[in-house]
Motif scaffolding. Sequence first.
Motif, PDB file in Angstrom:
ATOM      1  N   GLU A   1       0.853  -1.178   0.000  1.00  0.00           N
ATOM      2  CA  GLU A   1       0.000   0.000   0.000  1.00  0.00           C
ATOM      3  C   GLU A   1       0.894   1.234   0.000  1.00  0.00           C
ATOM      4  N   GLN A   2       0.284   2.381  -0.157  1.00  0.00           N
ATOM      5  CA  GLN A   2       1.066   3.616  -0.183  1.00  0.00           C
ATOM      6  C   GLN A   2       1.879   3.762   1.100  1.00  0.00           C
ATOM      7  N   GLY A   3       3.163   4.084   0.935  1.00  0.00           N
ATOM      8  CA  GLY A   3       4.063   4.211   2.069  1.00  0.00           C
ATOM      9  C   GLY A   3       4.908   2.978   2.305  1.00  0.00           C
ATOM     10  N   ALA A   4       4.534   1.853   1.671  1.00  0.00           N
ATOM     11  CA  ALA A   4       5.322   0.625   1.824  1.00  0.00           C
ATOM     12  C   ALA A   4       6.634   0.749   1.066  1.00  0.00           C
ATOM     13  N   THR A   5       7.581  -0.116   1.407  1.00  0.00           N
ATOM     14  CA  THR A   5       8.880  -0.123   0.743  1.00  0.00           C
ATOM     15  C   THR A   5       9.054  -1.412  -0.039  1.00  0.00           C
ATOM     16  N   ILE A   6       9.413  -1.277  -1.305  1.00  0.00           N
ATOM     17  CA  ILE A   6       9.733  -2.435  -2.142  1.00  0.00           C
ATOM     18  C   ILE A   6      11.205  -2.750  -1.911  1.00  0.00           C
ATOM     19  N   SER A   7      11.466  -3.923  -1.369  1.00  0.00           N
ATOM     20  CA  SER A   7      12.838  -4.300  -1.016  1.00  0.00           C
ATOM     21  C   SER A   7      13.456  -5.140  -2.127  1.00  0.00           C
ATOM     22  N   PRO A   8      14.773  -5.319  -2.081  1.00  0.00           N
ATOM     23  CA  PRO A   8      15.433  -6.155  -3.090  1.00  0.00           C
ATOM     24  C   PRO A   8      15.380  -7.638  -2.769  1.00  0.00           C
ATOM     25  N   TRP A   9      14.695  -8.021  -1.703  1.00  0.00           N
ATOM     26  CA  TRP A   9      14.807  -9.394  -1.215  1.00  0.00           C
ATOM     27  C   TRP A   9      13.865 -10.373  -1.894  1.00  0.00           C
ATOM     28  N   TYR A  10      12.778  -9.875  -2.491  1.00  0.00           N
ATOM     29  CA  TYR A  10      11.754 -10.797  -2.949  1.00  0.00           C
ATOM     30  C   TYR A  10      11.328 -10.489  -4.389  1.00  0.00           C
ATOM     31  N   ASP A  11      10.438 -11.339  -4.887  1.00  0.00           N
ATOM     32  CA  ASP A  11       9.926 -11.187  -6.246  1.00  0.00           C
ATOM     33  C   ASP A  11       9.342  -9.784  -6.429  1.00  0.00           C
ATOM     34  N   PRO A  12       9.570  -9.143  -7.590  1.00  0.00           N
ATOM     35  CA  PRO A  12       9.137  -7.750  -7.755  1.00  0.00           C
ATOM     36  C   PRO A  12       7.666  -7.562  -8.116  1.00  0.00           C
ATOM     37  N   MET A  13       6.860  -8.635  -8.169  1.00  0.00           N
ATOM     38  CA  MET A  13       5.436  -8.431  -8.444  1.00  0.00           C
ATOM     39  C   MET A  13       4.771  -7.752  -7.247  1.00  0.00           C
ATOM     40  N   ILE A  14       4.089  -6.631  -7.505  1.00  0.00           N
ATOM     41  CA  ILE A  14       3.482  -5.881  -6.402  1.00  0.00           C
ATOM     42  C   ILE A  14       1.957  -5.900  -6.442  1.00  0.00           C
ATOM     43  N   ALA A  15       1.372  -6.301  -7.558  1.00  0.00           N
ATOM     44  CA  ALA A  15      -0.091  -6.345  -7.622  1.00  0.00           C
ATOM     45  C   ALA A  15      -0.534  -7.116  -8.851  1.00  0.00           C
TER      46      ALA A  15
END
Length: 614
Positions: A376-390
């Motif tokens: 959700e807004q404000g979350a951080t996309i990290s380098p640790w996991y798969d890049p699919m966000i939605a």
Amino acid sequence: MIPSLLIANRGEIACRIIRTARRVGIRTVAVYSDADADALHVRMADTAVAIGPAAARESYLVGERIIAAAKESGAAAIHPGYGFLSENAEFAEAVTAAGLIWVGPRPASIRAMGLKDAAKARMIAAGVPVTPGYLGEDQSPDRLAAEAAAIGYPVLIKAVAGGGGKGMRRVDDPAAFADALASCQREAASSFGDARVLIEKYILSPRHIEVQVFGDTHGNVVHLFERDCSLQRRHQKVIEEAPAPGMDDATRAAVCDAAVKAARAVDYVGAGTIEFIADASEGLRADRIWFMEMNTRLQVEHPVTEAITGQDLVEWQLRVASGEPLPLRQDELAIRGWAMEARLYAEDPAKGFLPSIGRLDRFDLGNAVRIDTGVEQGATISPWYDPMIAKLIAWGPDRDTARTTLAEAVEQAVIWPVRTNAGFLVRALEHPGFAAGEMDTGLIAREGDALMPSARPTEVALADAAAALAGAGPLAGFRLNAPARRDALFLLDDEAVSLPVGAEAHEDAGDGQPDLLIAERGQVWRLAPWRASGGASGGAADGVILSPMPGRVIAVDVTAGDTVTRGQKLVTLEAMKMEHALTAPFDGVVEELPVAAGAQVTEGALLIRIGAVE
């Protein structure tokens, strides 16, 4: 019904499972790594348990910690989601040995279908047609090369224990086989702990057709019709839909019956997917569709099946795991309308689809279609996991309605500053071939340039945004008998641009103004008033190759002092579960090489410096 459930996963699938569990009255337990302490799935669950450091191999892939978390939280069952431990037979056995309910197929079924070579042999014995290929134990490069030559190029190298497009390479001629094999084996060993591969004939006009199957502990097995996942990029699914375009009733009956036969051959219980490859050179025909593999878990694309059948597949999983029979018989299932799903990734098409990380200062997907997400807004996309966000899922009474509805929803996405593939998805959905249902798995590779999003907004959008920042309004400057306009300097992302603003705008217009986001067709840019800033960083044009993201150097193909040519592979970086080859930007000499294979690097770290040839 199961009273309480631990979800041994993260992100959008964990959130999706929690929603259904909550609806049917099941208490939920989330697990989380250090990187996910503030994640959406953690806050959605009734209880959450920490399981270790950010790296998946030290948290989400450690079965003992997950089982301990289930015991600690009082969970009665474990749902593995997909990925991670979802197809790990040893973990499934450990779950049941601990007195917990495993929401998934029997371990024997996972084993039977987990290795592609053994699964194909079993399917042949069961009378299910399979693609021509080599499934042998001899894994020597010479033997594999010989088998590829015997099958006939092009061939596909596939990791025996693979999935999700990893450990898979197409090879078009013998000269490229050795390098492709080595890369495939390396990626397979890293992703699955098993470097073995099989060789298949590569179908030149392939369609990826898969069938959702479901079994229970009472001997019932049904299918919930087919999905088409042919729109792929580097073997990763991009757009999925149900039903499959061009599928007639006779062909549907043949392929779905074959899927049920395959599931019965391994005494299957729970949700699974039988994947087929079709030679679509003459349309979809029953005699040109072959078994590829079975995924013994819920699929990422399961929402399109839910949309056309009106069923909740996670609820089906929970009921089957509770010992109930399947909710519906085969004759009670029917297709209603059409559904499409787009996978929204945090990746930058302009940089070769490299994953993008950072804080989601803006994350707005609207509410026009179903959205499955774990952020959700404000979350951080990290380098640790798969890049699919939605995942965005649209339904319509027919294919074109579903397609245009999905395209409009993706087009309106506003996400910043993390880059996404939304603009690419819009163009893929609007491609004439895809719109007509005339696609195969090679469409994106063939049409790549045409599908790439624009490098900058339209001039109208830029002019309006510049005028707004200058305080002049979008129509400023268009007055009779007065200066029409003047130009001012702005930053478009990190590039200095000169844009027209209203004639009355002051020189210091925009000072103190917030940056403005320009959103067009899924693409987002930041326009900011020019502010003096010092410093400059090197780039590929200067021969400076920096790490585009945190990762591990897995191969260095040159040494200091080597002469290299433009496009030559220099360093291979492993990040976010994928390999990324970095190449020479021009002909030159390796002047600096501060990294070696095995090194962990941060984003922006110097990997190599190329100097011009004197």
